[in-house]
Design an enzyme around this catalytic site. Structure first.
Site, PDB file in Angstrom:
ATOM      1  N   ASP A 147       0.869  -1.171   0.000  1.00  0.00           N
ATOM      2  CA  ASP A 147       0.000   0.000   0.000  1.00  0.00           C
ATOM      3  C   ASP A 147       0.911   1.228   0.000  1.00  0.00           C
ATOM      4  O   ASP A 147       2.120   1.119   0.209  1.00  0.00           O
ATOM      5  CB  ASP A 147      -0.891  -0.040   1.242  1.00  0.00           C
ATOM      6  CG  ASP A 147      -1.785   1.174   1.377  1.00  0.00           C
ATOM      7  OD1 ASP A 147      -2.279   1.675   0.346  1.00  0.00           O
ATOM      8  OD2 ASP A 147      -1.973   1.637   2.514  1.00  0.00           O
ATOM      9  N   PHE A 148       0.333   2.427  -0.230  1.00  0.00           N
ATOM     10  CA  PHE A 148       1.160   3.643  -0.196  1.00  0.00           C
ATOM     11  C   PHE A 148       0.952   4.424   1.098  1.00  0.00           C
ATOM     12  O   PHE A 148       1.805   4.427   1.972  1.00  0.00           O
ATOM     13  CB  PHE A 148       0.887   4.525  -1.422  1.00  0.00           C
ATOM     14  CG  PHE A 148       1.695   5.790  -1.402  1.00  0.00           C
ATOM     15  CD1 PHE A 148       3.058   5.754  -1.636  1.00  0.00           C
ATOM     16  CD2 PHE A 148       1.103   7.016  -1.121  1.00  0.00           C
ATOM     17  CE1 PHE A 148       3.832   6.912  -1.584  1.00  0.00           C
ATOM     18  CE2 PHE A 148       1.853   8.180  -1.069  1.00  0.00           C
ATOM     19  CZ  PHE A 148       3.227   8.131  -1.302  1.00  0.00           C
ATOM     20  N   ASP A 149      -0.202   5.080   1.235  1.00  0.00           N
ATOM     21  CA  ASP A 149      -0.442   5.927   2.407  1.00  0.00           C
ATOM     22  C   ASP A 149      -0.475   5.088   3.679  1.00  0.00           C
ATOM     23  O   ASP A 149      -1.245   4.134   3.786  1.00  0.00           O
ATOM     24  CB  ASP A 149      -1.762   6.683   2.251  1.00  0.00           C
ATOM     25  CG  ASP A 149      -1.707   7.711   1.142  1.00  0.00           C
ATOM     26  OD1 ASP A 149      -1.174   8.803   1.364  1.00  0.00           O
ATOM     27  OD2 ASP A 149      -2.190   7.400   0.027  1.00  0.00           O
ATOM     28  N   ASP A 330      -1.790  -0.979   5.835  1.00  0.00           N
ATOM     29  CA  ASP A 330      -2.160  -0.481   7.164  1.00  0.00           C
ATOM     30  C   ASP A 330      -3.652  -0.320   7.377  1.00  0.00           C
ATOM     31  O   ASP A 330      -4.106  -0.207   8.516  1.00  0.00           O
ATOM     32  CB  ASP A 330      -1.510   0.888   7.396  1.00  0.00           C
ATOM     33  CG  ASP A 330      -2.120   1.957   6.498  1.00  0.00           C
ATOM     34  OD1 ASP A 330      -2.047   1.798   5.249  1.00  0.00           O
ATOM     35  OD2 ASP A 330      -2.677   2.938   7.013  1.00  0.00           O
TER      36      ASP A 330
END
Length: 391
Positions: A147-149, A330
């Site tokens: 994932d990124f954020d 997350d």
């Protein structure tokens, strides 16, 4: 959630269930909820929002079960995550549906509860996944998804200010030289590609509705593309409706509308969630939630987990050989990928990047890291291991 599908209380998404019906607190359902750490309470004339306050839980992470249309409407207006109408056999449930119930059941026994997950605090450190053993990566050839954020980037007040943490892009570059790497984000494809900026990896935007391969080839979900004009109209209406609330940001993406409320007053969050859920019902769009965000997307059976399986299958057809999927994420939307990693033909390694936004919620992950900085360190260590030929 449609009435024809299963009605599921999920401790990853729900912290409590509030009952506005009879002696529900003595039911088998309430007992099962207590066993997995999901709170329960009854509410009466003061309504479900007051009951949530007493339990000190957020409506956006609570379920309401009610047999009265007025209670259903109150729960919907307050922004509860899931509103279940109870209409016993012989009683018409149309009034409950009209009041905004996500689903209508005839008895509590029709409501199921997801079990088998652990709380975030119970997970071992992901460094253990670098070793051998049934859940480890030693001696296996991974395909690593991020994932990124909140995973490669810290969560920040302004989503436009998000950048990879120190060392993340260098670690990704090293890892991509040794195994397939992909970034799966809720952001637009062009946005996340630019922010990460690493060549030779997969990028998926809008939770997988659109992606590019390392060779630059572009793929999109054509069924989702049909919803693009509907999403644009919904974004415009939500800006008009919510634009006056300080701290609320309506982000229109190609395949979604994300409404961020991290910087909004806590007493306005229910109003924000209710508006987005109403827009979803109006335009037949799916509503999903995340860390201080609620989002509209096409109402299709597609998510990060299915995207991960699609990429793995594409790699297999291209001659990659057996791959062990690894996923680092997350947020709630990453739970679909954790399920996919655990439920695929090859048992993979799901890794949660911990945070405090949702308390000690349940997760399908098997390992954890404490921050995006630790995720970058893990990526560096995995690259080291593969360079030594230990993968």
């Amino acid at each position: 959630m449609g009435e024809s599908g299963p009605v599921v209380i999920d401790p990853r998404r729900h912290d409590a269930v509030l009952f506005g019906v009879g002696d529900a607190l003595g039911s088998a359902l309430a007992s099962q909820l207590g066993q997995i750490g999901v709170g329960t309470a009854a509410f009466a004339a003061d309504g479900p929002a007051a009951a949530a306050d007493r339990l000190r839980v957020r409506p956006g992470r609570c379920v309401v079960v009610a047999g009265d249309p007025a209670a259903v409407e109150a729960a919907r207006t307050a922004g509860f995550a899931l509103v279940i109408g109870l209409a016993p056999v012989g009683r018409d449930g149309d009034g409950l549906r009209g009041a905004g119930a996500d689903a209508v059941v005839a008895e509590l026994e029709q409501i199921t509860v997801r079990t088998g997950d652990r709380r975030m605090s119970q997970l071992p450190d992901a460094s253990q996944a670098l070793t051998g053993g049934a859940d480890g990566l030693a001696g296996r050839h991974p395909a690593v998804f991020f994932d990124f954020d909140g995973t490669l980037s810290d969560i920040v007040d302004d989503p436009d200010a998000a950048r990879p943490v120190a060392g993340a892009t260098a670690a990704l570059t090293r890892l991509a030289a040794r195994c397939p790497v992909a970034v799966l984000s809720g952001r637009d494809l062009a946005d996340v590609t630019k922010r990460v900026g690493v060549l030779g990896i997969w990028y998926a935007g809008s939770h997988g509705f659109e992606l590019t391969a390392p060779d630059g080839s572009h793929h999109q979900n054509d069924d989702a593309a049909a919803a693009i004009p509907v999403l644009a109209q919904a974004a415009g209406r939500l800006r008009d409706e919510l634009g006056a609330i300080p701290g609320v940001v309506v982000e229109h993406k190609r395949f979604g509308v994300a409404v961020h409320y991290r910087n909004a007053a806590r007493d306005r969050v229910g109003e924000v969630a209710a508006a987005v859920r109403a827009a979803g019902r109006h335009d037949a769009l799916r509503v999903t939630t995340g860390r201080e965000v609620i989002e509209l997307r096409p109402d299709l059976d597609w998510d990060k987990g299915k995207t991960l399986h699609w990429v793995i299958e594409h790699l297999r057809r291209s001659g990659s050989g057996a791959l062990t999927p690894v996923y680092l994420g997350d947020d709630i939307t990453d739970e679909d990928a954790f399920d996919a990693v655990r439920g695929g033909p090859v048992q993979g390694v799901p890794i949660l990047v911990r945070h405090n936004d949702d308390g000690d919620r349940a997760t399908a992950a098997l390992f954890a890291l404490d921050s995006p900085a630790r995720a970058a360190e893990f990526t560096e260590r995995l690259a080291d291991q593969l360079e030594r030929g230990e993968g």
